[in-house]
Design a protein around this motif. Structure first.
Motif, PDB file in Angstrom:
ATOM      1  N   THR A 150      12.430  -0.792  -0.593  1.00  0.00           N
ATOM      2  CA  THR A 150      13.405  -0.801  -1.963  1.00  0.00           C
ATOM      3  C   THR A 150      13.468   0.710  -2.508  1.00  0.00           C
ATOM      4  OG1 THR A 150      13.253  -3.016  -2.297  1.00  0.00           O
ATOM      5  CG2 THR A 150      13.757  -1.928  -4.081  1.00  0.00           C
ATOM      6  N   PHE A 151      11.984   0.875  -2.685  1.00  0.00           N
ATOM      7  CA  PHE A 151      12.212   2.339  -3.366  1.00  0.00           C
ATOM      8  C   PHE A 151      12.762   3.436  -2.727  1.00  0.00           C
ATOM      9  CE2 PHE A 151       8.701  -0.125  -5.518  1.00  0.00           C
ATOM     10  CZ  PHE A 151       8.534   0.541  -6.736  1.00  0.00           C
ATOM     11  N   THR A 178      10.495   8.510  -7.790  1.00  0.00           N
ATOM     12  CA  THR A 178      10.327   7.441  -6.699  1.00  0.00           C
ATOM     13  C   THR A 178       9.614   8.390  -5.752  1.00  0.00           C
ATOM     14  OG1 THR A 178      12.297   7.642  -5.524  1.00  0.00           O
ATOM     15  CG2 THR A 178      12.237   5.811  -7.311  1.00  0.00           C
ATOM     16  N   GLU A 179      10.067   9.556  -5.423  1.00  0.00           N
ATOM     17  CA  GLU A 179       9.300  10.384  -4.350  1.00  0.00           C
ATOM     18  C   GLU A 179       7.771  10.541  -4.390  1.00  0.00           C
ATOM     19  OE1 GLU A 179      11.298  14.164  -4.856  1.00  0.00           O
ATOM     20  OE2 GLU A 179      13.145  13.326  -4.119  1.00  0.00           O
ATOM     21  N   GLU A 180       6.938  10.455  -5.545  1.00  0.00           N
ATOM     22  CA  GLU A 180       5.704  10.679  -5.096  1.00  0.00           C
ATOM     23  C   GLU A 180       4.923   9.183  -4.914  1.00  0.00           C
ATOM     24  OE1 GLU A 180       1.754  11.573  -8.313  1.00  0.00           O
ATOM     25  OE2 GLU A 180       3.773  11.489  -9.082  1.00  0.00           O
ATOM     26  N   TYR A 181       5.539   8.093  -5.375  1.00  0.00           N
ATOM     27  CA  TYR A 181       5.158   6.902  -5.059  1.00  0.00           C
ATOM     28  C   TYR A 181       5.604   6.574  -3.535  1.00  0.00           C
ATOM     29  CZ  TYR A 181       5.116   1.686  -4.917  1.00  0.00           C
ATOM     30  OH  TYR A 181       4.783   0.418  -4.837  1.00  0.00           O
ATOM     31  N   GLU A 236       4.009  -4.654  -7.639  1.00  0.00           N
ATOM     32  CA  GLU A 236       4.419  -5.344  -8.691  1.00  0.00           C
ATOM     33  C   GLU A 236       4.483  -4.629 -10.081  1.00  0.00           C
ATOM     34  OE1 GLU A 236       2.678  -9.299  -8.630  1.00  0.00           O
ATOM     35  OE2 GLU A 236       3.593  -9.933  -6.894  1.00  0.00           O
ATOM     36  N   GLN A 237       3.464  -3.830 -10.408  1.00  0.00           N
ATOM     37  CA  GLN A 237       3.485  -3.086 -11.544  1.00  0.00           C
ATOM     38  C   GLN A 237       4.153  -2.201 -11.477  1.00  0.00           C
ATOM     39  OE1 GLN A 237      -0.471  -1.940 -12.611  1.00  0.00           O
ATOM     40  NE2 GLN A 237       0.173  -1.026 -14.542  1.00  0.00           N
ATOM     41  N   THR A 238       4.385  -1.474 -10.711  1.00  0.00           N
ATOM     42  CA  THR A 238       5.212  -0.276 -10.340  1.00  0.00           C
ATOM     43  C   THR A 238       6.679  -0.591 -10.493  1.00  0.00           C
ATOM     44  OG1 THR A 238       3.607   0.790  -9.083  1.00  0.00           O
ATOM     45  CG2 THR A 238       5.767   1.836  -8.869  1.00  0.00           C
ATOM     46  N   PHE A 239       7.011  -1.655  -9.608  1.00  0.00           N
ATOM     47  CA  PHE A 239       8.405  -2.132  -9.703  1.00  0.00           C
ATOM     48  C   PHE A 239       8.721  -2.555 -11.202  1.00  0.00           C
ATOM     49  CE2 PHE A 239      11.703  -5.314  -8.785  1.00  0.00           C
ATOM     50  CZ  PHE A 239      12.512  -4.900  -8.056  1.00  0.00           C
ATOM     51  N   ARG A 282       6.270   8.936 -14.677  1.00  0.00           N
ATOM     52  CA  ARG A 282       5.634   9.012 -13.388  1.00  0.00           C
ATOM     53  C   ARG A 282       5.506   7.317 -13.013  1.00  0.00           C
ATOM     54  NH1 ARG A 282       0.098  11.706 -12.604  1.00  0.00           N
ATOM     55  NH2 ARG A 282       0.758  11.337 -10.411  1.00  0.00           N
ATOM     56  N   LEU A 283       5.573   7.048 -11.934  1.00  0.00           N
ATOM     57  CA  LEU A 283       5.535   5.629 -11.275  1.00  0.00           C
ATOM     58  C   LEU A 283       3.911   5.546 -10.939  1.00  0.00           C
ATOM     59  CD1 LEU A 283       8.361   4.939  -9.400  1.00  0.00           C
ATOM     60  CD2 LEU A 283       8.069   4.408 -11.814  1.00  0.00           C
TER      61      LEU A 283
END
Length: 101
Positions: free
Chosen positions: A17-18, A46-49, A64-67, A99-100
């Protein structure tokens, strides 16, 4: 909420999804020129994640937290699309510092 938030909220919180979100944002950079900076910043967010977890299993709690955090950022970003210029700039500045991971 906006179209992008609605789409994202119906997706799984997995890495695919990211990646799809990032590609969607890069596509919008090319097609929605008035909001090019916003979409480029969202893609960059989203790139770093993606780089951190590509090829690895993402812990469920982290995913879940990042989403949820990405959903909040997208809601704010979409809300700024029709806002006065100073608010749009403020949102862009906040997004540039976000930041994510």
């Amino acid at each position: 909420m906006g179209e992008l938030h609605d789409w994202l909220s119906r997706q799984h919180h997995g890495l695919k999804t990211f990646k799809a979100f990032r590609q969607n944002m890069l596509d919008r950079v090319a097609t929605d020129t008035p909001h090019r900076a916003l979409y480029r910043l969202l893609a960059g967010l989203t790139e770093e994640y993606i780089a951190k977890y590509d090829g690895e299993a993402v812990p469920v709690e982290v995913a879940e937290q990042t989403f949820r955090h990405l959903l909040e950022v997208v809601a704010k970003a979409e809300g700024s699309l029709t806002a006065p210029a100073p608010q749009q700039i403020q949102t862009l500045n906040e997004l540039a510092a976000a930041r994510l991971v």
